[in-house]
Scaffold this motif. Structure first.
Motif, short mmCIF file in Angstrom:
data_model
loop_
_atom_site.label_atom_id
_atom_site.label_comp_id
_atom_site.label_asym_id
_atom_site.label_seq_id
_atom_site.Cartn_x
_atom_site.Cartn_y
_atom_site.Cartn_z
N THR A 85 -4.71 -81.47 63.10
CA THR A 85 -4.88 -82.93 63.18
C THR A 85 -5.78 -83.28 64.36
O THR A 85 -6.65 -84.15 64.25
CB THR A 85 -3.51 -83.61 63.30
N ASP A 86 -5.61 -82.59 65.48
CA ASP A 86 -6.49 -82.80 66.64
C ASP A 86 -7.94 -82.48 66.30
O ASP A 86 -8.86 -83.16 66.77
CB ASP A 86 -6.03 -81.97 67.84
N LEU A 87 -8.18 -81.44 65.48
CA LEU A 87 -9.55 -81.12 65.04
C LEU A 87 -10.14 -82.29 64.27
O LEU A 87 -11.29 -82.68 64.49
CB LEU A 87 -9.56 -79.88 64.13
N SER A 124 -4.28 -84.24 55.07
CA SER A 124 -3.37 -83.54 54.18
C SER A 124 -3.72 -82.06 54.31
O SER A 124 -4.86 -81.67 54.08
CB SER A 124 -3.58 -84.02 52.74
N ILE A 125 -2.74 -81.24 54.69
CA ILE A 125 -3.00 -79.84 55.06
C ILE A 125 -2.21 -78.91 54.16
O ILE A 125 -1.00 -79.09 53.98
CB ILE A 125 -2.62 -79.57 56.53
N THR A 126 -2.90 -77.90 53.60
CA THR A 126 -2.26 -76.85 52.82
C THR A 126 -2.55 -75.52 53.49
O THR A 126 -3.72 -75.15 53.67
CB THR A 126 -2.79 -76.82 51.37
N PHE A 127 -1.50 -74.79 53.87
CA PHE A 127 -1.63 -73.54 54.61
C PHE A 127 -1.52 -72.31 53.72
O PHE A 127 -0.80 -72.32 52.72
CB PHE A 127 -0.53 -73.43 55.68
N LEU A 131 -6.58 -75.51 53.99
CA LEU A 131 -7.46 -76.51 53.39
C LEU A 131 -6.99 -77.86 53.88
O LEU A 131 -5.79 -78.16 53.87
CB LEU A 131 -7.37 -76.47 51.86
N VAL A 132 -7.93 -78.67 54.32
CA VAL A 132 -7.60 -79.96 54.92
C VAL A 132 -8.43 -81.04 54.24
O VAL A 132 -9.66 -80.95 54.20
CB VAL A 132 -7.87 -79.95 56.43
N GLN A 133 -7.77 -82.05 53.71
CA GLN A 133 -8.47 -83.20 53.12
C GLN A 133 -8.10 -84.43 53.94
O GLN A 133 -6.92 -84.71 54.17
CB GLN A 133 -8.07 -83.37 51.65
N THR A 134 -9.14 -85.15 54.39
CA THR A 134 -8.92 -86.27 55.30
C THR A 134 -9.74 -87.47 54.85
O THR A 134 -10.96 -87.38 54.72
CB THR A 134 -9.34 -85.89 56.74
N PHE A 139 -13.26 -85.91 53.92
CA PHE A 139 -13.70 -84.62 54.42
C PHE A 139 -12.84 -83.55 53.76
O PHE A 139 -11.62 -83.69 53.67
CB PHE A 139 -13.58 -84.54 55.95
N TRP A 140 -13.48 -82.50 53.29
CA TRP A 140 -12.81 -81.37 52.66
C TRP A 140 -13.14 -80.16 53.53
O TRP A 140 -14.26 -79.69 53.55
CB TRP A 140 -13.32 -81.21 51.23
N ASP A 141 -12.16 -79.73 54.32
CA ASP A 141 -12.41 -78.70 55.33
C ASP A 141 -11.66 -77.41 55.04
O ASP A 141 -10.49 -77.42 54.65
CB ASP A 141 -11.97 -79.19 56.71
N GLN A 142 -12.37 -76.31 55.27
CA GLN A 142 -11.75 -74.99 55.33
C GLN A 142 -11.59 -74.68 56.82
O GLN A 142 -12.58 -74.63 57.55
CB GLN A 142 -12.63 -73.95 54.64
N VAL A 143 -10.35 -74.54 57.24
CA VAL A 143 -10.05 -74.36 58.65
C VAL A 143 -9.38 -72.99 58.83
O VAL A 143 -8.53 -72.61 58.02
CB VAL A 143 -9.12 -75.50 59.14
N GLU A 144 -9.80 -72.28 59.85
CA GLU A 144 -9.24 -70.94 60.10
C GLU A 144 -8.75 -70.81 61.53
O GLU A 144 -9.35 -71.37 62.46
CB GLU A 144 -10.31 -69.87 59.88
#
Length: 192
Positions: free
Chosen positions: A12-14, A73-76, A82-85, A106-111
């Protein structure tokens, strides 16, 4: 459970870190991304480092932007998410006395690498866009506006007139491109 709560807070901070883009805080913006991260938005499809450099050039132009970012919205899956904001992009060219508001996701792939969550890939899906006028309705070239999907046409017009041309077609709500990036993101999150 506590570790996953910490992960959610870090991600969320990202997402909220996008404020650094609006404040011309380039080092802090760069820190949101992994070194090899990519980004696909209206005016750039490439490395996140190029995005930060281009944003700095944009910050010195007549074009101003501000982003309002919602809760993600975060799916781990392990150290991937995967993060959709939901977001809104407010833009104005002060020389043209013309602005736009665009709703996107925003559709983000976060690692998580070496214990730190960062964006590995950012893409944007556009939902709707319209012009804003300060004191009077400005004339816009309808032919230019109609070259773009209506979901981001006003933003694209403003970017183009400000010297930041649109590089290709981007995903819009319900489009085949949206389906493709979501499918690719889910495959990335859950590799076979």
């Amino acid at each position: 459970m506590a570790a996953r709560i910490e992960d959610r807070i870090a991600i969320t901070d990202l997402m909220n870190g996008w404020i650094h883009r609006d404040l011309n805080e380039w080092d802090q913006l760069r820190a949101l991304f992994h070194a090899d991260a990519t980004i696909e938005i209206t005016w750039l499809d490439g490395l996140a480092t190029d995005f930060v450099d281009g944003s700095a050039r944009m910050g010195e132009s007549d074009l101003r932007t501000k982003h309002f970012v919602g809760n993600p919205s975060i799916t781990f899956n392990g150290d991937r998410a995967l993060v959709q904001t939901n977001a809104m992009v407010f833009a104005e060219n002060v020389a043209l006395d013309l602005g736009s508001t665009t709703h996107n996701r925003f559709w983000d792939q976060v690692e998580k690498r070496d214990g730190i969550w960062r964006i590995a890939r950012r893409q944007s899906i556009y939902d709707m866009s319209y012009f804003n006028f300060l004191a009077k309705v400005q004339e816009v070239d309808e032919t230019t506006v109609r070259r773009y999907p209506r979901e981001y046409a006003a933003l694209a017009y403003l970017l183009e007139k400000s010297g930041f041309p649109i590089v290709r077609e981007f995903p819009t709500r319900g489009s085949d491109l949206e389906t493709q990036i979501k499918s690719a993101g889910n495959a990335w999150l859950n590799p076979s």
